[in-house]
Design an enzyme around this catalytic site. Structure first.
Site, PDB file in Angstrom:
ATOM      1  N   TYR A 102       0.815  -1.214   0.000  1.00  0.00           N
ATOM      2  CA  TYR A 102       0.000   0.000   0.000  1.00  0.00           C
ATOM      3  C   TYR A 102       0.847   1.262   0.000  1.00  0.00           C
ATOM      4  CZ  TYR A 102      -4.547  -2.216   0.895  1.00  0.00           C
ATOM      5  OH  TYR A 102      -5.704  -2.918   0.794  1.00  0.00           O
ATOM      6  N   LYS A 153       3.995 -15.356   3.100  1.00  0.00           N
ATOM      7  CA  LYS A 153       4.207 -16.150   1.881  1.00  0.00           C
ATOM      8  C   LYS A 153       5.701 -16.362   1.771  1.00  0.00           C
ATOM      9  CE  LYS A 153       2.746 -18.097  -1.943  1.00  0.00           C
ATOM     10  NZ  LYS A 153       1.881 -19.297  -1.980  1.00  0.00           N
ATOM     11  N   ASP A 178      -2.008 -18.625   1.483  1.00  0.00           N
ATOM     12  CA  ASP A 178      -2.986 -19.387   0.696  1.00  0.00           C
ATOM     13  C   ASP A 178      -3.626 -20.479   1.546  1.00  0.00           C
ATOM     14  OD1 ASP A 178      -0.475 -20.561   0.742  1.00  0.00           O
ATOM     15  OD2 ASP A 178      -0.473 -21.186  -1.353  1.00  0.00           O
ATOM     16  N   ASP A 204      -5.973  -7.332   4.385  1.00  0.00           N
ATOM     17  CA  ASP A 204      -7.135  -6.757   3.703  1.00  0.00           C
ATOM     18  C   ASP A 204      -7.989  -7.871   3.108  1.00  0.00           C
ATOM     19  OD1 ASP A 204      -8.770  -4.736   2.496  1.00  0.00           O
ATOM     20  OD2 ASP A 204      -7.758  -5.141   0.596  1.00  0.00           O
ATOM     21  N   ASP A 236     -11.865  -9.698   4.709  1.00  0.00           N
ATOM     22  CA  ASP A 236     -13.133  -9.756   3.967  1.00  0.00           C
ATOM     23  C   ASP A 236     -13.618 -11.209   3.891  1.00  0.00           C
ATOM     24  OD1 ASP A 236     -13.183  -7.001   3.432  1.00  0.00           O
ATOM     25  OD2 ASP A 236     -13.869  -7.321   1.367  1.00  0.00           O
TER      26      ASP A 236
END
Ligand code: IPM
Ligand code: MG
Length: 359
Positions: free
Chosen positions: A141, A191, A223, A247, A251
């Protein structure tokens, strides 16, 4: 106590849900004898329309001198042109960065009465109680360089995923501190099989864990975490992760609770001043209809009382009132399974929470 709270209603359903949360805070102030002063300011698309700037200087100055900030949502189709240089979301990112709010707390709990609303099987989600801690002022970001260029016969764009040791250490440390107040389990998501920044993240998380022998640390790849969230969410306690992974995963986790409209968040830095906002967006498709779910914002107000004003009893009272009205069947349309079920409006749900606070 006396406190000043800046309200940033923003765009879309933002003003509708912030109005209800303010009403709840006013009820708390009256019931517990506090003097809360509210000041409304512009952010996002509303601020672009009025001033050309998604985070006007007056808004930032007001936030800096307030005890806490409660935000609705920013963005909408009106400002969505991909070529636009000024975007509502820049206001939100800028205020997080300017106030040094590097840790975004997103608790996800499943209310038993809403288990059926989730597309997941009730037995998979019963008892889920996860605290996400999303790093909020670093990573993709904010990384540099970021640009677009013409190369040969096409266009090329670059974003940068970067983290410093200090940025990782402070947010992971907070995760361990908060885990101590819960089930004492931290899952650090990365990751690390691919990304250098993730290998640093993992290394620092392991170093921080050494200072918290009473808390267990596990590492998981993002993942596989995404899969575990829908297959075995109950096995998580505190999840800490970088900005973009957080983020996306939060959700996804909102599906467990039944609706994005239910979930609050707190963005914290080193001081006590925080920014509190529901995790949902501006929902332009339902803005102005009076059907948005105000619970995410009302629960954000509870987090504000707890983390910025240290009013623990008051925060608990709001959370209890919300549980009560949900148990009693109060529902905005996002939390019913089919249209034959009775629903109430945003303001009726706000009023139900206020009246549950009265007894
Ligand atoms: C969130 C939102 C924001 C983010 C957007 C609106 C910039 O999705 O708070 O999760 O990506 O941080
Ligand atoms: Mg998001």
């Amino acid at each position: 106590m006396k406190a000043t709270i800046v309200l940033l209603p923003g765009d879309g359903i933002g003003p509708e849900v912030v109005r209800e949360a303010r009403g709840v805070l006013e009820t708390i102030a009256a019931r517990f004898g506090h003097a809360l002063t509210f000041a409304e300011h512009l952010i996002g698309g509303a601020a672009i329309d009025a001033t050309g700037d998604p985070l006007p200087a007056a808004t930032l100055a007001a936030c800096r001198s307030a005890d806490a900030v409660l935000l609705g949502a920013v963005g909408g189709p009106k400002w969505d042109d991909p070529k636009a240089r000024v975007r509502p979301e820049q206001g939100l990112l800028a205020i997080r960065k300017a106030l040094g709010l590097y840790a975004n707390l997103r608790p996800v709990r499943v209310h038993p009465a809403l288990a059926a609303v989730s597309p997941l099987k009730a037995e998979r989600i019963e008892g889920v109680d996860i605290l996400f801690i999303r790093e909020l002022t670093g990573g993709l970001y904010f990384g540099w360089p970021r640009f677009r260029e013409e190369v040969g016969d096409g266009r090329r764009a670059v974003d940068t995923l970067e983290y410093t040791e200090q940025e990782i250490r402070r947010v992971v440390t907070l995760a361990f501190q908060l885990a101590r107040t819960r089930k004492k389990r931290v899952t650090s998501i990365d990751k690390a099989n691919v990304l250098e920044s993730s290998r640093l993240w993992r290394e620092i998380a392991t170093e921080v864990a050494a200072g918290f022998p009473d808390v267990t640390l596990e590492h998981q790849l993002v993942d596989s975490c995404a899969m575990r969230l829908v297959t075995a969410a109950r096995t998580f306690d505190v999840i800490v992760t970088e900005n973009m992974f957080g983020d996306i995963l939060t959700d996804e986790a909102a599906v467990l609770a039944g609706s994005l409209g239910l979930l609050p968040s707190a963005s914290l830095g080193d001081g006590t001043r925080g920014l509190y906002e529901p995790i949902h967006g501006s929902a332009p498709d339902i803005a102005g209809q009076g059907i948005a779910n105000p619970i995410g914002t009302i629960l954000s107000a509870a987090m504000l009382l707890r983390h910025s004003l240290h009013l623990l009893e008051e925060a608990d009272a709001i959370e209890r009132a919300v549980r009560e009205v949900i148990a009693a069947g109060a529902r905005t349309p996002d939390t019913v399974l089919d249209s034959s079920q009775k629903t109430i409006s945003t303001s009726e749900l706000g009023a139900a929470v206020r009246s549950a606070l009265g007894h």
